[in-house]
Design an enzyme around this catalytic site. Structure first.
Site, PDB file in Angstrom:
ATOM      1  N   ASP A   1      -7.622   1.555   2.383  1.00 13.56           N
ATOM      2  CA  ASP A   1      -7.225   2.474   3.453  1.00 13.56           C
ATOM      3  C   ASP A   1      -8.154   3.652   3.691  1.00 13.56           C
ATOM      4  OD1 ASP A   1      -5.563   3.285   5.536  1.00 13.56           O
ATOM      5  OD2 ASP A   1      -4.273   4.471   4.246  1.00 13.56           O
TER       6      ASP A   1
ATOM      7  N   HIS B   1      -6.257   9.719  -0.544  1.00 15.71           N
ATOM      8  CA  HIS B   1      -6.959   9.713   0.742  1.00 15.71           C
ATOM      9  C   HIS B   1      -6.131  10.297   1.888  1.00 15.71           C
ATOM     10  CE1 HIS B   1      -4.953   5.722   0.459  1.00 15.71           C
ATOM     11  NE2 HIS B   1      -4.696   5.916   1.736  1.00 15.71           N
TER      12      HIS B   1
ATOM     13  N   HIS C   1       0.870  -1.185   0.000  1.00 13.15           N
ATOM     14  CA  HIS C   1       0.000   0.000   0.000  1.00 13.15           C
ATOM     15  C   HIS C   1       0.900   1.225   0.000  1.00 13.15           C
ATOM     16  CE1 HIS C   1      -3.098   2.845   0.658  1.00 13.15           C
ATOM     17  NE2 HIS C   1      -2.697   3.161   1.871  1.00 13.15           N
TER      18      HIS C   1
ATOM     19  N   ASP D   1       1.051   5.057  -0.284  1.00  8.93           N
ATOM     20  CA  ASP D   1       0.357   6.345  -0.242  1.00  8.93           C
ATOM     21  C   ASP D   1       1.005   7.343  -1.190  1.00  8.93           C
ATOM     22  OD1 ASP D   1      -1.692   6.010   1.854  1.00  8.93           O
ATOM     23  OD2 ASP D   1       0.032   5.635   3.151  1.00  8.93           O
TER      24      ASP D   1
END
Length: 964
Positions: free
Chosen positions: A185, A435, A61, A63
């Site tokens: 997430d 996000h 994951h 970001d």
């Protein structure tokens, strides 16, 4: 060519080919549809019937900015903040996939992959293409980023998804097209996102976070996988999306993390060693697998093997996963019924579909999200309000930039003012949807970087816009952009004695817009494009600057030019002293009565208040208010001032304190009342963080119910202390009743509906009957321990004492039956506001032709129900067009009906030569789209709407006839 929108809230898009008129260069258009996509069977390992099949999904994951900037994350810079380097992750994973054909990996964030891909050799690119073609490397989600779902507007989400999916489509073809949406997430999940994913062709959607009470109930009922009916207007299954909740958020099971960032012991499988642990590992894994199977419905379960920025040394993960699969499966010879395999989300989804079961149905959304009793993630709905506003107006500017790129042709990109482009702003806006970007949950230096990227994108688009306006108008005069009009700063209008104002309208209908310009004169003459005089007024602003106020009219997808000349120098006379009697500001629609106690006696009052933030020193919980979490220390807001200093001109100005003020304005014939609020610097001398709200108290009998939009599209009903899908145990009476408001919210009874249109995403609720409160600004002194590692205490060079934020709320008061006819176009005007540019002095023609002071790119205004969502250059000879029916079923007696649009007669300067229909995200031809069918359990459709909307017609898309 005729297009008919058969269903409410449908989105239609096309690729068009167009022929130019003698004045314009030829283009081609693309026509697209908000709809579905084809299922292509990936390369999946065989499963075993009658066994519990455990699908291990290796993933990372990454970001797109959070604790570090996007660039820092990609290169692995600033590892003193967080050890993370995305380029090394991709390097390492590709290397390890090549060593064992059984291995699988999924990748999500196209923004990072695109950057990595550009740096690879031809040989490496061919190797990766082979991995993709063989299903060993699979893309999921595939947008430029994994967008936030609470604070994003649907138009920006579509853009960022289109950008990422187009790159994958162009690079890898059919095998690179994601089949599964993957939002592991984001902090709560919006129904409109699910609707968009379904219309983009995804067959399933997986996420990791949902309210702890909701998860507990679903685990007991084995309802962690469901069919999400994501629209009450679209005929099933158009907006139906299979949705699964991952078992461990997006982390591995406890004790099975083998990244270099983890502390779990590796599998030690040499029996001659004293610390041999295979038996222990297998026993623990089987226990976890059987436990997980008890709360899911089939004999297939999924485990996410990875986490934040993992797989930088992929050998650690894969070496242990290879062993885990081998040793667990060896137990089958001893009677074990567990089968472990490398898998991907689409392979797992395929097995669920083959099970041919019926699934529970969901009709509401997943807001608000709490991870424990006092920890509601509702603060980020408002966090970083200045960045949220900048993102919103950047979206508006991007749509204008893309439209003018089409209308101007090649000269828009290389014209008299240099080389411009829309791509820079497209990418900056796509990253801003992440996000931990527009959500406001990043570190301060990362927020600054997002804003810097947007500003850079603006600069590139400004050159493009100048080129196009010069070409369309025939004037060579340089364009001036005043980007600080919201704080009454524009050097040109403050110093020039004669200038022109160009107003470009990106909407497909004409708009009337109030323009307020900072000036230093007392009187001005203004004339429109036809030379007709325009009424104007010079008034004193809240800041010590005079403002020139006048109303402009702009044609659809076009501009109008206004000439301004100074008549008299000097500031206007100060207002006369305020009489003690109440004052009224009114037009044909509103009567706004102000008393000395600052209350509005017409149906409601406006109060600016604040909550003191919890510092964690509480007997119930140590949770603090922070960037993510909203937790006031009392349930009653503090009134900032019981009285306000008031001045009344054609507007009302209210000073509640030195750091909180408000201006209330009415414009002639406007159906909206404007509240312009200014908050900051929020004082923290008492060592208390504060969260400032605007509360509208009315006589409306709302009965504990209010309504909010979902990403700017459909509206959902909210009820105080209530969740449609489980019996809520409310532990935070304020924060637990806050919801995201992306563009509008309202309360209503049988007679009246009070709607508030916001100029950015904010959080709000209806805590008392007849009341709406919206959070404006947050300044906090503690970190809420959710990872960002710093308090939300924004300052800047301009505001070292604390950030000052200014914004607008537009209030609409109508009978409920006709309210949508007002608030939908009103919200649209705020989201896609006119672009105002200036030229100093006279407009001079660049040729012998006359200057064109008015222009429209459309032959006729689109029907009120139809919104022109996208006009964008696709490639050299193709343009992408999206039209949408923007009304929900039964929302408007007049506008919820099907609408017919003549596509050949849409544009004034472009002739349509051909059209091809595509899905919403423009990565698949519409006639090739097929999606998996899912069966819903009867009687399980929970919804918060008590009066179900009726479908007026089969849900539609825009149908097109053969070209004439």
């Amino acid at each position: 060519m005729i297009g008919k929108i058969h269903k409410q809230m449908s989105h239609d898009s096309w690729l068009f080919s167009k022929m130019a008129t003698p004045e314009y260069t030829p283009f081609v258009f693309l026509l697209l549809l908000f709809q579905s996509s084809v299922w292509g069977v990936p390369s999946c390992h065989a499963t075993k019937p009658g066994m519990l099949n455990v699908h291990l999904v290796p993933h990372t994951h990454d970001d797109v900015g959070w604790l570090k900037t996007v660039d820092q994350y990609f290169y692995g810079d600033r590892n003193d903040i967080q050890h993370a380097g995305v380029q090394y992750i991709l390097d390492s994973v590709v290397d390890q996939l090549l060593k064992n054909p059984d291995r699988r990996f999924i990748y999500v964030e196209t923004a990072f992959f695109y950057r990595w891909w550009k740096q690879q050799t031809d040989d490496m690119q061919n190797t990766v293409k082979q991995l993709v073609n063989e299903g060993r490397l699979e893309f999921v989600n595939g947008g430029w980023c994994m967008s936030d779902e609470a604070t994003t507007h649907y138009s920006a989400v579509i853009d960022q998804m289109t950008m990422g999916l187009r790159f994958l489509n162009d690079t890898f073809g059919h095998c690179g097209r994601p089949r599964v949406a993957w939002h592991i997430d984001p902090f709560g999940h919006a129904r409109e996102h699910a609707s968009m994913f379904a219309q983009m062709g995804y067959d399933g959607f997986f996420f990791g976070r949902l309210d702890y009470q909701d998860r507990n109930r679903r685990m007991v009922a084995r309802e962690q996988e469901m069919l999400w009916r994501a629209s009450e207007s679209l005929t099933p299954p158009m907006a139906d999306l299979f949705t699964g909740i991952l078992p461990n958020g997006y982390n591995p099971p406890e004790g099975f993390c083998w990244d270099q960032s983890c502390d779990d012991p590796p599998i030690r499988d040499d029996p001659d060693l004293e610390d041999y642990n295979v038996d222990d590992v297998v026993t623990r894994f089987l226990h976890i697998a059987h436990g997980q199977a008890l709360v899911y419905k089939t004999n297939h379960i999924i485990m996410t093997m990875g986490s934040d920025f993992q797989y930088e040394n992929a050998n650690l993960w894969y070496k242990n996963l290879d062993k885990l699969i081998r040793y667990v499966n060896q137990m089958q010879s001893n009677g074990s019924e567990v089968n472990v395999l490398y898998s991907t989300p689409s392979c797992y989804l395929q097995e669920l579909h083959r099970a041919n079961l019926t699934w529970p149905l969901k009709g509401d959304d997943f807001f608000p999200y709490a991870d424990s009793a006092h920890d509601f993630w509702t603060g980020y709905f408002t966090s970083r309000p200045a960045l949220k506003r900048y993102e919103r107006i950047s979206n508006s500017y991007l749509q204008t930039c893309k439209q003018l790129e089409v209308l101007g042709g090649p000269i828009s990109r290389k014209g008299p003012f240099g080389a411009g482009d829309s791509e820079t702003l497209k990418k900056a806006m796509a990253v801003a949807q992440h996000h931990d970007a527009v959500s406001g949950t990043e570190k301060q230096h990362v927020a600054n970087d997002y804003a810097r990227k947007l500003a850079n994108g603006w600069a590139h688009c400004q050159v493009l816009v100048s080129n196009t306006l010069s070409s369309l108008s025939g004037s060579s005069a340089p364009r001036v952009y005043c980007e600080h009009l919201n704080i009454s700063v524009c050097p040109l209008t403050e110093t020039s004695k004669k200038f022109s104002v160009n107003v470009y309208n990106p909407l497909a209908r004409p708009v009337s817009w109030p323009v307020r310009l900072p000036v230093n004169g007392t009187a001005y003459s203004i004339s429109d494009a036809k030379g007709k005089a325009v009424d104007s007024q010079v008034v004193l602003s809240v800041v010590p600057v005079s403002q020139l106020l006048f109303q402009v009219q702009a044609p659809p997808l076009g501009y109008s030019t206004y000439s301004v000349s100074l008549l008299q120098n000097g500031p206007p006379s100060p207002p006369s002293p305020l009489p003690r009697a109440p004052k009224a500001v009114q037009n044909k629609v509103w009567v706004f009565i102000v008393t000395l106690r600052d209350f509005l006696s017409y149906l409601f009052c406006v109060c600016l208040s604040r909550y003191n933030a919890s510092d964690g020193n509480n007997s119930e919980s140590i949770q603090m208010s922070g960037a993510y979490i909203f937790r006031p220390n009392t349930s009653t807001p503090f009134i900032i001032s019981k009285t306000a200093k008031i001045e009344t001109l054609q507007e009302v100005r209210q000073w509640f304190s030195p750091w909180v003020s408000q201006v209330v304005r009415l414009y002639t014939d406007s159906r909206a009342l404007e509240l312009e609020w200014t908050v900051g610097p929020v004082p923290i001398g008492d060592d208390l963080g504060k969260e400032v709200i605007s509360r509208l108290d009315s006589s409306i009998n709302s009965s504990g119910v209010f309504y909010t939009d979902s990403n700017g599209r459909e509206v959902l009903q909210r009820r105080k202390d209530y969740r449609p899908t489980w019996n809520l145990r409310q532990s935070e009476p304020i924060a637990g009743n806050y919801y995201p408001i992306n563009s509008r919210a309202y309360i209503k009874d049988d007679k009246d509906q009070l709607t508030v249109v916001t100029d950015r995403s904010q959080g709000g609720g209806s805590i008392q009957d007849g009341s709406l409160e919206i959070m404006l600004h947050r300044r906090l002194l503690y970190d809420d321990v959710r990872g960002v590692g710093e308090p939300l205490n924004e300052t800047s060079d301009i505001y070292p004492e604390g950030l000052v934020v200014r914004g607008r709320h537009l209030l609409s008061l109508s009978p409920p039956a006709t309210a949508a006819d007002t608030h939908r176009p009103l919200a649209q005007e705020v989201v896609l506001q006119p672009l105002i540019t200036f030229t100093d002095g006279e407009l001079h023609p660049s040729t012998r032709l006359e200057v064109r002071e008015r222009f429209s790119g459309l032959q006729a205004v689109l029907p009120p129900a139809v919104h022109l969502l996208t006009v964008s250059q696709w490639d050299q000879d193709t343009v992408l067009l999206r039209l949408e029916h923007q009304y929900q079923a039964s929302e408007s007696k007049e506008h919820s009906q099907p609408v017919t649009v003549n596509l050949q007669k849409l544009f004034s300067t472009l002739d349509v030569l051909g059209v091809s229909e595509m899905n919403l995200s423009a990565n698949q031809w519409k006639d090739e789209m097929t999606r998996l069918d899912w069966k819903a359990e009867s009687g399980t459709h929970h919804t918060g709407v008590t009066n179900q909307l009726c479908l007026l017609s089969p849900l539609g898309r825009m149908k097109t006839a053969d070209l004439l």
